[in-house]
Design a protein around this motif. Structure first.
Motif, PDB file in Angstrom:
ATOM      1  N   UNK A 170       0.822  -1.202   0.000  1.00  0.00           N
ATOM      2  CA  UNK A 170       0.000   0.000   0.000  1.00  0.00           C
ATOM      3  C   UNK A 170       0.862   1.260   0.000  1.00  0.00           C
ATOM      4  N   UNK A 171       1.943   1.256   0.747  1.00  0.00           N
ATOM      5  CA  UNK A 171       2.822   2.437   0.764  1.00  0.00           C
ATOM      6  C   UNK A 171       3.318   2.754  -0.644  1.00  0.00           C
ATOM      7  N   UNK A 172       3.707   1.733  -1.376  1.00  0.00           N
ATOM      8  CA  UNK A 172       4.183   1.959  -2.744  1.00  0.00           C
ATOM      9  C   UNK A 172       3.033   2.391  -3.657  1.00  0.00           C
ATOM     10  N   UNK A 173       1.861   1.762  -3.496  1.00  0.00           N
ATOM     11  CA  UNK A 173       0.729   2.095  -4.371  1.00  0.00           C
ATOM     12  C   UNK A 173       0.268   3.527  -4.185  1.00  0.00           C
ATOM     13  N   UNK A 174       0.466   4.086  -2.991  1.00  0.00           N
ATOM     14  CA  UNK A 174      -0.005   5.444  -2.712  1.00  0.00           C
ATOM     15  C   UNK A 174       1.040   6.510  -3.043  1.00  0.00           C
ATOM     16  N   UNK A 175       2.208   6.126  -3.491  1.00  0.00           N
ATOM     17  CA  UNK A 175       3.253   7.122  -3.771  1.00  0.00           C
ATOM     18  C   UNK A 175       2.842   8.178  -4.789  1.00  0.00           C
ATOM     19  N   UNK A 176       2.037   7.858  -5.806  1.00  0.00           N
ATOM     20  CA  UNK A 176       1.651   8.918  -6.750  1.00  0.00           C
ATOM     21  C   UNK A 176       0.895  10.075  -6.101  1.00  0.00           C
ATOM     22  N   UNK A 177       0.341   9.878  -4.909  1.00  0.00           N
ATOM     23  CA  UNK A 177      -0.346  10.982  -4.231  1.00  0.00           C
ATOM     24  C   UNK A 177       0.613  12.119  -3.881  1.00  0.00           C
ATOM     25  N   UNK A 178       1.916  11.819  -3.805  1.00  0.00           N
ATOM     26  CA  UNK A 178       2.889  12.851  -3.445  1.00  0.00           C
ATOM     27  C   UNK A 178       3.280  13.730  -4.625  1.00  0.00           C
ATOM     28  N   UNK A 179       2.899  13.337  -5.835  1.00  0.00           N
ATOM     29  CA  UNK A 179       3.228  14.148  -7.011  1.00  0.00           C
ATOM     30  C   UNK A 179       2.419  15.437  -7.002  1.00  0.00           C
ATOM     31  N   UNK A 180       3.044  16.534  -7.431  1.00  0.00           N
ATOM     32  CA  UNK A 180       2.322  17.805  -7.523  1.00  0.00           C
ATOM     33  C   UNK A 180       1.234  17.672  -8.585  1.00  0.00           C
ATOM     34  N   UNK A 181      -0.038  17.799  -8.224  1.00  0.00           N
ATOM     35  CA  UNK A 181      -1.099  17.621  -9.214  1.00  0.00           C
ATOM     36  C   UNK A 181      -1.182  18.818 -10.149  1.00  0.00           C
ATOM     37  N   UNK A 182      -1.649  18.618 -11.379  1.00  0.00           N
ATOM     38  CA  UNK A 182      -1.806  19.754 -12.292  1.00  0.00           C
ATOM     39  C   UNK A 182      -2.820  20.759 -11.752  1.00  0.00           C
ATOM     40  N   UNK A 183      -2.568  22.020 -12.031  1.00  0.00           N
ATOM     41  CA  UNK A 183      -3.446  23.092 -11.548  1.00  0.00           C
ATOM     42  C   UNK A 183      -4.261  23.725 -12.664  1.00  0.00           C
ATOM     43  N   UNK A 184      -3.969  23.372 -13.916  1.00  0.00           N
ATOM     44  CA  UNK A 184      -4.638  24.013 -15.059  1.00  0.00           C
ATOM     45  C   UNK A 184      -5.006  22.953 -16.088  1.00  0.00           C
ATOM     46  N   UNK A 185      -5.858  23.334 -17.010  1.00  0.00           N
ATOM     47  CA  UNK A 185      -6.149  22.514 -18.179  1.00  0.00           C
ATOM     48  C   UNK A 185      -6.953  21.276 -17.856  1.00  0.00           C
ATOM     49  N   UNK A 186      -6.581  20.170 -18.509  1.00  0.00           N
ATOM     50  CA  UNK A 186      -7.282  18.894 -18.379  1.00  0.00           C
ATOM     51  C   UNK A 186      -6.276  17.842 -17.928  1.00  0.00           C
ATOM     52  N   UNK A 187      -6.643  17.035 -16.942  1.00  0.00           N
ATOM     53  CA  UNK A 187      -5.836  15.879 -16.539  1.00  0.00           C
ATOM     54  C   UNK A 187      -6.404  14.657 -17.240  1.00  0.00           C
ATOM     55  N   UNK A 188      -5.557  13.969 -18.004  1.00  0.00           N
ATOM     56  CA  UNK A 188      -6.015  12.837 -18.807  1.00  0.00           C
ATOM     57  C   UNK A 188      -5.305  11.571 -18.337  1.00  0.00           C
ATOM     58  N   UNK A 189      -5.992  10.754 -17.553  1.00  0.00           N
ATOM     59  CA  UNK A 189      -5.447   9.464 -17.122  1.00  0.00           C
ATOM     60  C   UNK A 189      -5.631   8.467 -18.258  1.00  0.00           C
TER      61      UNK A 189
END
Length: 499
Positions: A170-189
């Motif tokens: 779980x610790x590894x799976x949650x690591x992407x939460x630490x990335x700075x999320x985009x603040x503008x535009x569209x986020x495309x997963x």
């Protein structure tokens, strides 16, 4: 992960691609698709938050000028720096973590998943979540939840080793939460699962619309992978609970869901996606880049292209080929594609199987090929044996090259092929062998199917159609976000400000 995303060019729409194990650090169908999108929209700015393995992966794609250097989120690299909080803050963190764990295991608490996840996201961006999850306190918290007699998992008698394993995963799976999320535009997963985590945070923090495209069904592939995984049931139950609720939260939050085929749509609707917010967008290829392949090989040959991976089920293909060779002793099977890091053991098992069946001399692993068209031209029939697919590029590329195909009935394969190829059940070598023999023995039918396949691509699955569709979607979502923000700003102003 401390890297920040750049500001958009003045007037240029901004799209942040959220990827996992694909673009721009590896090859494969999803990476090709990403490259097509960015290459087809030079008037857009693109950023990439890429979930990677170790963070040391080199770029596999040359990035155009309108694509920023990617932000890498390594899942299995060095542990993130920082120290766990203490005192009251640690107690608050563990309380949120306990709510999060309970939501994964208690059906009555599933509604708490989203709020707990976003609380953990805030802690991850402060740099304290990962260190806290590497403490004994985190393990004890999970043990406490597992010891609740009212939860089904209690009957499986979870062990301390299970708790250590699950906490680490779980610790590894949650690591992407630490990335700075985009603040503008569209986020495309460009897939579901952990790649979408920064997009969920961006939606909650900044109102950035989240677009979700699933090529394969991420949750289904987790079920397939964990079924044979090396973990005991308590660990599997926890992690699969996480992936299921993460999928449902992503479907709930996404402004739009664009599956690559109608099969995926069924999973998404079952997962709670609003049917009104689902639009199927097929993958496309440029027919001019994949022209008719030309003369067939002299020896009867089956060819396959892709990455050497268990989900491609090459063992079924090899068993089917052994049956083909009993009828046509001169037949060959040529396999084109690289072996990803960690997949060497699977390739060795496939090579061993071919040798054990007595056909090691006729089954060749050719590795990556400079021009993928050569892989399709190498066969009289192009094979696809996967147990899970979205809308596979190798299939529509082979169709564009005018080759007859035999494919397994998974994902969007039947939608792609129509009547221009043969489709068989997955994991059934006898059915696959019968279909391959039908085509190898009938040159006229092969040629007619190849012609029909190319015409089908030209009429329905061109790259231009795909790029134009996503261009319209990006602009639609960006405009909707801007109008929403303007409306919010207007309602928050004192009377007379807009007069």
């Amino acid at each position: 992960m401390a890297e920040s995303l750049r500001a958009p060019r003045s007037g240029a729409p901004m799209v942040t691609l959220l990827t996992e194990g694909t673009y721009p650090h590896s090859h494969g169908g999803v990476s090709v698709w990403c490259d097509q999108l960015v290459g087809g929209m030079p008037d857009f700015d693109f950023q990439v938050i890429a979930v990677t393995g170790t963070g040391r992966e080199s770029l596999a794609w040359e990035l155009p000028a309108h694509v920023s250097p990617p932000v890498s989120v390594p899942m299995w690299g060095p542990d993130p720096t920082g120290a766990a909080p203490r005192g009251r803050r640690l107690r608050r963190l563990m309380a949120a973590y306990e709510r999060f764990l309970t939501s994964l295991l208690d059906p009555a608490a599933e509604a708490h998943f989203g709020p707990a996840l976003y609380e953990l996201a805030h802690l991850a961006r402060d740099g304290v979540l990962a260190p806290a999850l590497r403490t004994d306190r985190a393990v004890r918290t999970l043990v406490g939840v597992w010891n609740r007699r009212d939860l089904p998992v209690y009957a499986a008698r979870p062990t301390l080793h299970d708790a250590l394993t699950a906490t680490d995963l779980l610790e590894h799976a949650l690591r992407p939460l630490a990335a700075a999320p985009p603040e503008h535009g569209v986020a495309h997963a460009v897939s579901g699962g952990i790649a979408a985590l920064p997009g969920l945070a961006a939606r909650q923090l900044h109102g950035v619309p989240l677009l979700l495209t699933e090529h394969g069904v991420y949750l289904r592939e987790r079920y397939l992978g964990y079924r044979t995984g090396p973990y005991r049931w308590p660990v599997k139950a926890l992690l699969l609970g996480f992936f299921r609720l993460l999928a449902e939260e992503t479907y709930r939050v996404a402004s739009l869901v664009t599956p690559g085929n109608r099969y995926n749509r069924l999973w998404e609707e079952r997962g709670g996606a609003d049917p009104r917010l689902i639009r199927t967008v097929y993958n496309g290829v440029d027919p001019a880049a994949f022209p008719p392949a030309g003369p067939e090989p002299g020896a009867p040959t089956l060819s396959w292209a892709g990455r050497v991976d268990p989900i491609k089920d090459l063992q079924t293909l090899i068993r089917a080929f052994a049956l083909v060779r009993k009828e046509i002793p001169g037949a060959r099977l040529r396999l084109f594609g690289g072996t990803p890091r960690g997949g060497e053991a699977y390739r060795e098992r496939c090579e061993k199987l071919a040798a054990e069946l007595g056909h090691g001399d006729a089954v060749t692993f050719e590795g990556r090929v400079d021009d993928i068209r050569d892989a399709y031209a190498a066969g009289n029939v192009v094979m696809l044996s996967s147990i899970s697919e979205g809308f596979p590029f190798t299939l529509i590329e082979a169709m564009s090259c005018g080759r007859a195909t035999v494919s397994t009935d998974v994902g969007g394969v039947r939608e792609a092929v129509g009547d221009s190829g043969l489709v068989v059940p997955p994991r059934e070598p006898e059915a696959m062998a019968r279909a391959a023999l039908e085509l190898l023995r009938d040159p006229a039918r092969r040629a007619a199917m190849g012609d029909a396949a190319r015409l089908r691509v030209i009429e329905q699955f061109t790259l231009r159609q795909t790029v134009d569709t996503f261009r319209s979607i990006y602009l639609e979502l960006a405009l909707g976000a801007a109008e929403s923000a303007a409306g919010t700003w207007a309602t928050e102003q004192p009377a007379g400000v807009l007069a």
